[in-house]
Design a protein around this motif. Structure first.
Motif, PDB file in Angstrom:
ATOM      1  N   HIS A 171      -5.429  -1.629   7.760  1.00 63.61           N
ATOM      2  CA  HIS A 171      -5.534  -0.462   6.914  1.00 63.61           C
ATOM      3  C   HIS A 171      -6.545   0.359   7.474  1.00 63.61           C
ATOM      4  O   HIS A 171      -7.684  -0.062   7.521  1.00 63.61           O
ATOM      5  N   GLU A 176       0.627  -1.331  -0.050  1.00 63.99           N
ATOM      6  CA  GLU A 176      -0.090  -0.075   0.171  1.00 63.99           C
ATOM      7  C   GLU A 176       0.749   1.160   0.051  1.00 63.99           C
ATOM      8  O   GLU A 176       1.916   1.443   0.817  1.00 63.99           O
ATOM      9  N   GLY A 222      -1.721  -6.507   7.241  1.00 65.31           N
ATOM     10  CA  GLY A 222      -2.978  -6.061   6.537  1.00 65.31           C
ATOM     11  C   GLY A 222      -3.765  -5.132   7.280  1.00 65.31           C
ATOM     12  O   GLY A 222      -4.993  -5.151   6.850  1.00 65.31           O
ATOM     13  N   ASP A 277       2.224  -3.761   6.896  1.00 66.22           N
ATOM     14  CA  ASP A 277       1.898  -4.198   5.662  1.00 66.22           C
ATOM     15  C   ASP A 277       1.555  -5.836   5.691  1.00 66.22           C
ATOM     16  O   ASP A 277       0.701  -6.279   5.266  1.00 66.22           O
TER      17      ASP A 277
END
Length: 376
Positions: free
Chosen positions: A347, A113, A345, A342
Motif C-alpha cells: 500500500h 482495499e 499487502g 492486494d
C-alpha cells in the motif's frame, strides 16, 4: 496534513477522497473525449463500423462469420437513435465503460482495499487493444471485452454466494460471451480447470448447480448455433486462412506458431506490466511473489487459455497470430495484477493517483494520435 505554502490543513480523509476522484474523472473525461473526437472525425467509416451499418437493417440469428451480439446491441440503439456516427460512437464507448464497471465490481469482491481495486480498471485502459485498437476499428472484440468482464464479476458472485440464481447468471454470461466472440468459448473451459486446481474453490465446480449454468448457456447460444449449422457457408469465415499465412522461414510450423503466440502475448500485456512497474518500483519482487486463491485462479485461467489457443493453432497449421485475436483473454490480466498487489499487502500512498496520471497521459496521447491520423 499541512499545506506549507498557505498554512492550511488538508485532512487525510479529504486527501483520500480527492485521490479516489481522479480515476473517476479520468474515465468520464476519456470516454467523453473519445465520443466527441469520433464525431469530429466525420462520416468516414472503418471496416467494422461499415459492417455494423450495413447489417443494422434487420434483427437476425446470424449475419456472417462473426457472432451477432454486437450487431444486436447496435441494432437496438439504431432503432431508437438512428443509424449514424453518433450511435456508433456511443455504443462503442458505452460498451468499453461497461467493461470498466464490471471489472471494478469484480475487483471489489476479491480485493481488500478499494484503492487497489482501481488497478483492474486503469490496467484495462492501458491494454493496447483498448486505448489504441478500439479507437481505430474494433466492434465485436469490444463487445467481448464487456462480456468477459461480466463473466469475471458473476464468477466472483458465485464464489461469494453459490446459489442457483448466480449459477444461472454465470451461464447467461458464458452464452453471451460466445455470441460476442467465438474464441470466448475457451474461457469457461479454462476457468473450470483453474477452479479445480484451487482446493478452496473446487467446490464451485463440484456442485450440481453447474448443470444450471450449462443449461442456461446452451439456451442462450442455441438459436445462433442452429443458424450457424444451417448457414455453414455464411458462418465459415476466413480467420483460419489468415492464421495459415505463408511463412518464408525455414523453421518448423510448430515453432513459428509458438513464437507468434508469445509475441502476441507480450504485445497484449507488456505495456500494462511496464506501467505498473513504474508506479510500484521497489516492490515488484514482493508483488509477483505474492499469491492468493484468486491470483492462482485467474493466473491459471490465462495460462490454460493460451495453451488451448496454441493447441488450436497447431490443429489448423496456423503460422500467424495477431494480438487483437487474443485480446479478449487479457481483459482478466489487470484484475490479476490487482489481486497480486492486494495479496502482497503493498500500500503506497498516492500510488493510484500516479497510476491514473500515467495511464491518462498514455491514453490521451494515443487518442490524439488516432484523431490526427484520421485526416491523412
Amino acid at each position: 496534513m499541512t499545506d506549507t505554502t498557505s498554512g492550511s490543513y488538508v485532512s487525510p480523509r479529504r486527501s483520500t477522497r480527492l485521490n479516489a476522484l481522479l480515476p473517476v474523472l479520468l474515465l468520464a473525461t476519456y470516454f467523453t473525449a473519445s465520443f466527441v473526437l469520433r464525431l469530429l472525425r466525420g462520416g468516414d467509416l472503418a471496416s467494422d463500423e461499415a459492417q455494423q451499418v450495413a447489417l443494422s437493417h434487420a434483427l437476425q440469428f446470424g449475419y456472417g462469420d462473426q457472432p451477432p451480439l454486437y450487431n444486436w446491441v447496435f441494432y437496438c440503439f439504431a432503432k431508437v437513435f438512428g443509424v449514424s456516427v453518433d450511435t456508433l460512437a456511443f455504443v462503442k464507448n458505452a460498451t468499453l465503460l461497461m467493461s470498466c464497471l464490471f471489472l471494478g465490481l469484480a475487483a471489489r469482491k476479491v480485493v481488500g482495499e478499494r484503492d487497489t481495486a482501481w488497478i483492474s480498471i486503469l490496467g484495462f485502459l492501458s491494454l493496447p487493444a483498448v486505448f489504441l485498437l478500439s479507437q481505430r476499428d474494433l466492434t465485436h472484440s469490444i463487445g467481448a471485452f464487456a462480456v468477459v468482464a461480466l463473466f469475471l464479476y458473476v464468477l466472483t458472485l458465485v464464489a461469494e454466494r453459490p446459489s442457483a440464481g448466480n449459477y444461472a447468471l454465470l451461464g447467461a454470461a458464458a452464452g453471451l460471451g460466445f455470441l460476442a466472440k467465438y474464441n470466448f468459448a475457451i474461457i469457461p473451459v479454462a476457468t473450470v480447470v483453474a477452479l479445480l486446481l484451487e482446493p478452496s474453490l473446487r467446490r464451485l465446480v463440484l456442485n450440481w448447480r453447474l448443470t444450471v449454468t450449462i443449461a442456461v448457456g446452451l439456451a442462450v447460444v442455441g438459436p445462433h448455433v442452429y443458424w450457424a449449422v444451417t448457414h455453414l457457408d455464411a458462418a465459415t469465415g476466413d480467420t483460419v486462412t489468415k492464421m495459415r499465412a505463408a511463412s518464408s522461414h525455414g523453421m518448423p510450423l510448430q515453432l513459428i506458431a509458438a513464437l507468434e503466440l508469445v509475441e502476441s502475448i507480450l504485445k497484449c500485456c507488456a505495456l500494462t506490466i511496464a506501467v505498473l512497474a513504474v508506479v510500484y518500483r521497489g516492490h515488484l519482487r514482493t508483488i509477483f511473489a505474492a499469491s492468493s486463491e484468486w491470483t492462482r485462479v485467474i493466473g491459471w485461467t490465462l495460462v490454460i487459455s493460451m495453451f488451448l489457443v496454441f493447441v488450436i493453432m497447431l490443429a489448423v497449421d496456423a503460422t500467424m497470430m495477431r494480438p487483437k485475436w487474443i485480446s479478449i483473454f487479457f481483459v482478466a490480466f489487470p484484475l490479476y495484477l490487482a489481486c497480486k498487489v492486494d495479496a502482497a499487502g503493498v500500500h503506497i500512498p498516492g500510488a493510484i493517483s500516479r497510476l491514473t496520471v500515467l495511464v491518462g497521459a498514455m491514453i490521451f496521447i494515443s487518442l490524439g494520435v488516432v484523431f490526427a491520423g484520421s485526416f491523412h
